[in-house]
Design an enzyme around this catalytic site. Structure first.
Site, short mmCIF file in Angstrom:
data_model
loop_
_atom_site.label_atom_id
_atom_site.label_comp_id
_atom_site.label_asym_id
_atom_site.label_seq_id
_atom_site.Cartn_x
_atom_site.Cartn_y
_atom_site.Cartn_z
N ASP A 91 60.98 -4.72 -13.13
CA ASP A 91 61.28 -4.72 -11.70
C ASP A 91 61.68 -6.25 -11.57
O ASP A 91 61.48 -7.10 -12.42
CB ASP A 91 59.91 -4.35 -10.88
CG ASP A 91 60.13 -4.05 -9.60
OD1 ASP A 91 61.35 -3.91 -8.92
OD2 ASP A 91 59.19 -3.97 -8.70
N HIS A 92 62.04 -6.69 -10.30
CA HIS A 92 62.52 -7.87 -9.80
C HIS A 92 62.26 -9.08 -10.99
O HIS A 92 60.91 -9.76 -11.07
CB HIS A 92 61.64 -8.42 -8.74
CG HIS A 92 61.93 -7.52 -7.54
ND1 HIS A 92 62.92 -7.77 -6.75
CD2 HIS A 92 61.34 -6.37 -6.89
CE1 HIS A 92 62.87 -6.92 -5.67
NE2 HIS A 92 61.90 -5.87 -5.57
N ASP A 113 67.01 -10.12 -10.31
CA ASP A 113 66.87 -10.39 -8.99
C ASP A 113 67.48 -11.92 -8.73
O ASP A 113 66.66 -12.63 -8.85
CB ASP A 113 65.58 -10.05 -8.36
CG ASP A 113 65.48 -10.35 -6.92
OD1 ASP A 113 66.37 -11.03 -6.40
OD2 ASP A 113 64.51 -10.33 -6.33
N HIS A 189 58.39 -5.47 0.93
CA HIS A 189 57.26 -5.29 -0.06
C HIS A 189 55.95 -5.63 0.60
O HIS A 189 55.67 -6.39 1.83
CB HIS A 189 57.40 -6.48 -1.12
CG HIS A 189 59.05 -5.95 -1.86
ND1 HIS A 189 59.69 -7.06 -1.99
CD2 HIS A 189 59.33 -4.99 -2.62
CE1 HIS A 189 60.66 -6.59 -2.75
NE2 HIS A 189 60.30 -5.33 -3.00
N GLY A 190 55.05 -4.75 0.11
CA GLY A 190 53.45 -4.98 0.54
C GLY A 190 53.01 -4.06 1.73
O GLY A 190 53.97 -3.07 1.95
N GLY A 219 58.44 0.82 -0.80
CA GLY A 219 58.18 2.19 -0.35
C GLY A 219 56.87 2.56 0.34
O GLY A 219 56.57 3.26 1.01
N THR A 220 55.83 1.46 -0.12
CA THR A 220 54.45 1.78 0.33
C THR A 220 54.32 1.92 1.86
O THR A 220 54.75 0.68 2.53
CB THR A 220 53.37 0.92 -0.40
OG1 THR A 220 53.49 0.96 -1.57
CG2 THR A 220 51.99 1.05 0.29
N ASN A 239 60.87 2.91 -4.93
CA ASN A 239 59.96 1.86 -5.43
C ASN A 239 58.21 2.01 -4.88
O ASN A 239 58.51 1.79 -3.43
CB ASN A 239 60.46 0.44 -5.64
CG ASN A 239 61.51 0.00 -6.49
OD1 ASN A 239 62.10 1.02 -7.27
ND2 ASN A 239 61.84 -0.99 -6.55
N THR A 242 52.45 -1.20 -4.02
CA THR A 242 51.26 -1.47 -3.34
C THR A 242 50.17 -0.36 -3.43
O THR A 242 49.14 -0.32 -3.46
CB THR A 242 51.53 -2.09 -1.87
OG1 THR A 242 52.34 -3.20 -1.99
CG2 THR A 242 50.38 -2.54 -1.20
#
Ligand code: 13P
Length: 293
Positions: A91-92, A113, A189-190, A219-220, A239, A242
């Site tokens: 990832d990243h 990234d 993110h998060g 995604g979370t 993705n 979290t």
């Protein structure tokens, strides 16, 4: 590919084919950020139970914490008894050296990234990674725009976040030719603070004009109908990180709180595994990839 790379890669797929199939059939493959052997096992067994293709995703931090060879050992062990298509994806990652190490160790997919760099520099670095990866049959994800939130050691503040520009996205994809494209479209993110504003029009335009499978980051915490709409517009990879971090800690703590005189670590690990796996299966079903292995 040398013999070690061939041996490691024998059972792993890259993301290219699995994402094309997902894009064509309007479902998405879940990419779940693992933390250790137990969470990797939860991802693989969830995919097995759901008969779904899946992406084992590693943050750069997790790779540095455990080292490439430990992660490859877990993955090889789990794949030896697995029948579903599985990719191992970095990832990243901003560090070309780490990308090269992962490719050498046997990762089947990597993300460059360079989205914090000026456009031309992002384009040049992303192309460089495609040139490193493609001869090894390793797929590449690249990002444009700035996704808000914290992922690994990449921190993007709200005021610095910006969506991917469709004209730039078309030029970027035409020149880089990534296997998967991550444009910033308003997710974060998060943990979401308030309701995310997803730029659906922009997602639709970018997906249609680039024709490259899109990765939905952050995604979370997204609502089920948001996932469904993004997938219908071209997101073929989703993705989730979290959610696994929370399940990892909560699964452990909840078991211990309910059995606080029992000091049997294997029972705690098992409870953590079950919590991780249940959440992953739920997402695989929601993304429509169950039964698509
Ligand atoms: P979440 O942590 O919001 O699930 O985002 C994951 C992600 O996009 C990893 O790249």
């Amino acid at each position: 590919m040398n013999d070690v790379e061939k041996d490691t890669r024998m059972t792993l797929e890259n993301m290219s084919q699995m994402l094309k199939e997902a894009q064509d059939n309007k479902y998405a493959v879940g990419a779940f950020n693992i933390l250790d052997y137990n969470s990797t096992k939860a991802v693989v067994q969830a995919a097995e139970d759901a008969n779904a293709p899946v992406i084992i995703q590693t943050s750069a931090k997790t790779v540095i914490f455990w080292g490439c060879s430990a992660i490859i050992c877990w993955v090889k062990e789990l794949l030896s008894s697995s029948k579903v298509p599985i990719a191992l994806h970095l990832d990243h990652c901003k560090d070309l050296q780490l990308i090269a190490e992962c490719i050498k160790a046997g990762w089947s997919s990597v993300m460059i990234d360079a989205s914090s760099k000026p456009f031309e520099e992002n384009l040049a670095l992303s192309r460089q990674v495609v040139e490193m990866a493609r001869p090894k049959d390793v797929s590449v994800e690249a990002e444009l725009g700035a996704i808000v939130g914290v992922e690994d050691d990449i921190h993007v503040k709200q005021q610095d976040a910006h969506l991917a520009d469709p004209e730039q996205a078309i030029r970027f994809c035409a020149q880089v030719k990534p296997d998967c494209f991550a444009p910033a479209i308003g997710t974060a993110h998060g943990v979401y603070k308030g309701e995310p504003k997803i730029a659906y029009d922009r997602l639709e335009e970018i997906a249609a004009k680039t024709a490259i499978p899109i990765a939905l980051h952050g995604g979370t915490g997204l609502a089920d109908d948001v996932f469904k709409k993004c997938i219908s517009l071209g997101c073929a990879k989703v993705n989730i990180s979290t959610q696994l971090k929370y399940a990892f800690i909560d699964g452990f703590v909840a078991y211990h709180n309910a059995h606080n005189t029992e000091y049997n670590p294997l029972n705690v690990i098992d409870a953590q595994f079950n919590k991780l796996k249940a959440g992953i299966i739920e997402k695989i079903n929601l993304f429509g990839s169950a039964g698509k292995a």
